[in-house]
Design a protein around this motif. Sequence first.
Motif, PDB file in Angstrom:
ATOM      1  N   GLU A 147      44.048  45.287  41.311  1.00 19.73           N
ATOM      2  CA  GLU A 147      43.356  45.074  39.841  1.00 19.73           C
ATOM      3  C   GLU A 147      43.604  43.624  40.110  1.00 19.73           C
ATOM      4  OE1 GLU A 147      47.891  46.272  39.077  1.00 19.73           O
ATOM      5  OE2 GLU A 147      45.530  46.527  40.328  1.00 19.73           O
ATOM      6  N   ILE A 148      42.802  42.877  38.798  1.00 19.50           N
ATOM      7  CA  ILE A 148      42.838  41.687  38.085  1.00 19.50           C
ATOM      8  C   ILE A 148      44.021  41.463  38.120  1.00 19.50           C
ATOM      9  CG2 ILE A 148      42.103  39.494  37.450  1.00 19.50           C
ATOM     10  CD1 ILE A 148      39.414  40.183  38.569  1.00 19.50           C
ATOM     11  N   SER A 149      43.532  41.625  36.439  1.00 20.26           N
ATOM     12  CA  SER A 149      44.685  42.444  35.759  1.00 20.26           C
ATOM     13  C   SER A 149      43.635  43.630  34.582  1.00 20.26           C
ATOM     14  CB  SER A 149      44.701  41.539  34.523  1.00 20.26           C
ATOM     15  OG  SER A 149      43.167  40.971  33.742  1.00 20.26           O
ATOM     16  N   LEU A 150      44.956  43.618  33.503  1.00 15.89           N
ATOM     17  CA  LEU A 150      45.024  44.813  32.353  1.00 15.89           C
ATOM     18  C   LEU A 150      43.279  44.297  31.649  1.00 15.89           C
ATOM     19  CD1 LEU A 150      47.917  45.796  30.856  1.00 15.89           C
ATOM     20  CD2 LEU A 150      46.882  46.104  33.028  1.00 15.89           C
ATOM     21  N   THR A 151      43.652  42.708  31.436  1.00 18.36           N
ATOM     22  CA  THR A 151      41.345  42.566  30.550  1.00 18.36           C
ATOM     23  C   THR A 151      40.492  42.230  30.835  1.00 18.36           C
ATOM     24  OG1 THR A 151      42.642  40.201  30.957  1.00 18.36           O
ATOM     25  CG2 THR A 151      43.935  42.042  28.904  1.00 18.36           C
ATOM     26  N   GLU A 152      40.969  42.067  32.737  1.00 16.87           N
ATOM     27  CA  GLU A 152      39.683  42.119  33.483  1.00 16.87           C
ATOM     28  C   GLU A 152      38.962  42.827  34.287  1.00 16.87           C
ATOM     29  OE1 GLU A 152      40.514  36.511  33.988  1.00 16.87           O
ATOM     30  OE2 GLU A 152      42.279  38.184  34.308  1.00 16.87           O
ATOM     31  N   GLY A 153      38.486  43.633  34.191  1.00 14.99           N
ATOM     32  CA  GLY A 153      38.598  45.192  34.699  1.00 14.99           C
ATOM     33  C   GLY A 153      36.545  45.190  34.856  1.00 14.99           C
ATOM     34  N   PHE A 154      36.450  46.481  35.401  1.00  9.76           N
ATOM     35  CA  PHE A 154      35.027  46.781  35.804  1.00  9.76           C
ATOM     36  C   PHE A 154      33.825  46.985  34.759  1.00  9.76           C
ATOM     37  CE2 PHE A 154      37.318  48.404  39.607  1.00  9.76           C
ATOM     38  CZ  PHE A 154      36.401  47.811  39.958  1.00  9.76           C
ATOM     39  N   ASN A 155      34.297  46.671  33.090  1.00 12.89           N
ATOM     40  CA  ASN A 155      33.504  46.666  32.532  1.00 12.89           C
ATOM     41  C   ASN A 155      32.404  45.009  32.326  1.00 12.89           C
ATOM     42  OD1 ASN A 155      35.336  44.799  31.059  1.00 12.89           O
ATOM     43  ND2 ASN A 155      35.065  46.881  29.253  1.00 12.89           N
ATOM     44  N   ASN A 156      32.789  43.992  32.931  1.00 15.38           N
ATOM     45  CA  ASN A 156      32.537  42.850  32.804  1.00 15.38           C
ATOM     46  C   ASN A 156      32.229  42.607  34.401  1.00 15.38           C
ATOM     47  OD1 ASN A 156      32.091  40.314  32.606  1.00 15.38           O
ATOM     48  ND2 ASN A 156      33.425  39.912  30.134  1.00 15.38           N
ATOM     49  N   LYS A 157      30.471  42.114  34.801  1.00 16.35           N
ATOM     50  CA  LYS A 157      30.439  41.944  35.521  1.00 16.35           C
ATOM     51  C   LYS A 157      30.483  40.659  36.612  1.00 16.35           C
ATOM     52  CE  LYS A 157      25.916  43.936  35.017  1.00 16.35           C
ATOM     53  NZ  LYS A 157      24.336  43.949  34.993  1.00 16.35           N
ATOM     54  N   LYS A 158      31.261  39.533  35.432  1.00 15.47           N
ATOM     55  CA  LYS A 158      32.012  38.419  36.051  1.00 15.47           C
ATOM     56  C   LYS A 158      32.360  38.382  36.917  1.00 15.47           C
ATOM     57  CE  LYS A 158      34.351  36.528  32.365  1.00 15.47           C
ATOM     58  NZ  LYS A 158      34.552  35.503  30.480  1.00 15.47           N
ATOM     59  N   TYR A 159      33.755  40.377  36.747  1.00 19.93           N
ATOM     60  CA  TYR A 159      34.941  39.715  37.652  1.00 19.93           C
ATOM     61  C   TYR A 159      34.616  40.650  38.933  1.00 19.93           C
ATOM     62  CZ  TYR A 159      36.805  38.202  32.815  1.00 19.93           C
ATOM     63  OH  TYR A 159      37.366  37.640  32.327  1.00 19.93           O
ATOM     64  N   HIS A 160      33.034  41.148  38.967  1.00 21.70           N
ATOM     65  CA  HIS A 160      33.189  42.043  39.992  1.00 21.70           C
ATOM     66  C   HIS A 160      32.982  41.611  41.658  1.00 21.70           C
ATOM     67  CE1 HIS A 160      30.408  45.348  37.384  1.00 21.70           C
ATOM     68  NE2 HIS A 160      31.461  45.383  37.195  1.00 21.70           N
ATOM     69  N   GLU A 161      32.918  40.863  41.657  1.00 22.26           N
ATOM     70  CA  GLU A 161      33.062  39.872  43.159  1.00 22.26           C
ATOM     71  C   GLU A 161      34.420  40.177  44.033  1.00 22.26           C
ATOM     72  OE1 GLU A 161      31.409  36.043  45.070  1.00 22.26           O
ATOM     73  OE2 GLU A 161      31.083  36.439  42.946  1.00 22.26           O
ATOM     74  N   THR A 162      34.703  39.876  42.959  1.00 21.61           N
ATOM     75  CA  THR A 162      36.236  39.487  42.771  1.00 21.61           C
ATOM     76  C   THR A 162      37.138  40.628  42.895  1.00 21.61           C
ATOM     77  OG1 THR A 162      36.945  37.340  41.643  1.00 21.61           O
ATOM     78  CG2 THR A 162      38.777  39.017  42.233  1.00 21.61           C
ATOM     79  N   LEU A 163      36.247  41.832  42.172  1.00 26.72           N
ATOM     80  CA  LEU A 163      37.686  43.597  42.341  1.00 26.72           C
ATOM     81  C   LEU A 163      36.798  44.243  43.281  1.00 26.72           C
ATOM     82  CD1 LEU A 163      36.707  43.982  38.161  1.00 26.72           C
ATOM     83  CD2 LEU A 163      39.216  44.200  39.716  1.00 26.72           C
ATOM     84  N   VAL A 164      35.617  43.644  43.850  1.00 28.17           N
ATOM     85  CA  VAL A 164      35.010  44.720  44.743  1.00 28.17           C
ATOM     86  C   VAL A 164      35.214  44.350  45.910  1.00 28.17           C
ATOM     87  CG1 VAL A 164      32.929  44.879  46.609  1.00 28.17           C
ATOM     88  CG2 VAL A 164      32.621  45.151  43.638  1.00 28.17           C
ATOM     89  N   LYS A 165      35.764  42.940  45.986  1.00 27.93           N
ATOM     90  CA  LYS A 165      36.424  42.383  47.343  1.00 27.93           C
ATOM     91  C   LYS A 165      37.828  42.797  47.597  1.00 27.93           C
ATOM     92  CE  LYS A 165      38.217  37.676  49.721  1.00 27.93           C
ATOM     93  NZ  LYS A 165      40.004  38.518  49.738  1.00 27.93           N
ATOM     94  N   ASN A 166      38.729  43.077  46.383  1.00 29.98           N
ATOM     95  CA  ASN A 166      39.872  43.261  46.307  1.00 29.98           C
ATOM     96  C   ASN A 166      40.414  44.407  46.487  1.00 29.98           C
ATOM     97  OD1 ASN A 166      40.652  40.631  45.357  1.00 29.98           O
ATOM     98  ND2 ASN A 166      41.153  41.255  42.901  1.00 29.98           N
ATOM     99  N   TYR A 167      39.588  45.952  45.527  1.00 29.15           N
ATOM    100  CA  TYR A 167      39.505  46.752  46.269  1.00 29.15           C
ATOM    101  C   TYR A 167      39.058  47.532  47.235  1.00 29.15           C
ATOM    102  CZ  TYR A 167      40.903  47.888  41.832  1.00 29.15           C
ATOM    103  OH  TYR A 167      41.838  47.949  40.793  1.00 29.15           O
ATOM    104  N   SER A 168      37.957  46.837  48.177  1.00 33.95           N
ATOM    105  CA  SER A 168      36.991  47.274  49.490  1.00 33.95           C
ATOM    106  C   SER A 168      39.035  46.377  50.623  1.00 33.95           C
ATOM    107  CB  SER A 168      36.333  46.496  50.186  1.00 33.95           C
ATOM    108  OG  SER A 168      35.191  46.514  48.779  1.00 33.95           O
ATOM    109  N   GLU A 169      40.161  45.920  50.297  1.00 39.04           N
ATOM    110  CA  GLU A 169      40.778  45.194  50.790  1.00 39.04           C
ATOM    111  C   GLU A 169      42.326  46.602  50.860  1.00 39.04           C
ATOM    112  OE1 GLU A 169      41.491  41.777  49.870  1.00 39.04           O
ATOM    113  OE2 GLU A 169      39.747  40.660  51.511  1.00 39.04           O
ATOM    114  N   MET A 170      42.189  47.088  49.537  1.00 38.22           N
ATOM    115  CA  MET A 170      42.521  47.681  49.646  1.00 38.22           C
ATOM    116  C   MET A 170      42.999  49.223  49.536  1.00 38.22           C
ATOM    117  SD  MET A 170      46.205  47.216  48.373  1.00 38.22           S
ATOM    118  CE  MET A 170      46.527  46.193  47.345  1.00 38.22           C
ATOM    119  N   ILE A 171      41.669  49.794  49.464  1.00 38.49           N
ATOM    120  CA  ILE A 171      41.733  51.467  49.469  1.00 38.49           C
ATOM    121  C   ILE A 171      41.879  51.474  50.968  1.00 38.49           C
ATOM    122  CG2 ILE A 171      39.508  53.177  49.952  1.00 38.49           C
ATOM    123  CD1 ILE A 171      38.343  51.661  47.731  1.00 38.49           C
ATOM    124  N   PRO A 172      41.564  50.715  52.089  1.00 36.99           N
ATOM    125  CA  PRO A 172      41.596  51.453  53.159  1.00 36.99           C
ATOM    126  C   PRO A 172      43.274  51.060  53.661  1.00 36.99           C
ATOM    127  CG  PRO A 172      39.584  50.136  53.640  1.00 36.99           C
ATOM    128  CD  PRO A 172      40.344  49.897  52.261  1.00 36.99           C
TER     129      PRO A 172
END
Length: 293
Positions: free
Chosen positions: A98-123
Amino acid sequence: MASKLNRRSAIKDLIAGTATLAAGSSLTSFTTSKMESVALKGNINHSVCRWCYNEFSVEELCAAAKKIGIKGIDLVGPKDWPTLKKYGLDSPMCNGAEISLTEGFNNKKYHETLVKNYSEMIPLVAKAGYTNLICFSGSREGMDNETGWNNCVEGLKKVIGLAEKHKVVLVMELLNSKVNHKDYQCDRTSWGAELAKRLGSQNFKLLYDIYHMQIDEGDVIRNINDYHQYINHYHTGGVPGRNEIDDTQELYYPAIMRAILKTGFKGYVAQEFIPLKKDKIASLKNAIEICDV
């Protein structure tokens, strides 16, 4: 730990790997050698949230948890997993993507970072043998429910396939927006359940935080019964104040725990309260005993 400890800053510290220990912390602070082991019934898998005991090292917390009979430590990332494994403890709710509790999946401006972070962490979660990885909706920032749902679906769909492949569940936490996390969007069980319906994947579930939901919606047992199919993890906390689970607060946890068990729940219930009493581990032990039905 001081009651002023803010979970938001604590989680940021954990993500950055910079969480510091209070000076003078030692195993003698726990008096684990004098503490008797708890004879647990085995109906509930008990865990405890790391951030609530940040003045102790992970090693110390693991030692105390093992003594009490706790099976896992919540909200730790890869750097601490080896210590958990050393003590034979699970990591029932992993964090670190996660980025933070306030910067989440409901805001498209965070999607690029979140997708990168979760794509690395899931495996990494899967490789370590764990199952659950926490995520957050983020703050509303003026957006309506429909926009929030649509944006979350769009962002989560970019990683949910990877989660399914690795058998990892992305778990969105329900947080109150009245007291602790003003403007947080996923602040009602019904909101999170609607998002789960729209995603349509068994690899997306909710973290039902009993403390938060008592504040924002109440009717805890009814909501657990109505939405249990979307919930895969629970957190506790005394209301008001997120302090000790005892007779100083308004929730009767034995009844809540029995309701959870009645749904057929087989996951974890994690203690997430900030101990105010001097003997913090004794408070934790007492909470486990109260919740062990």
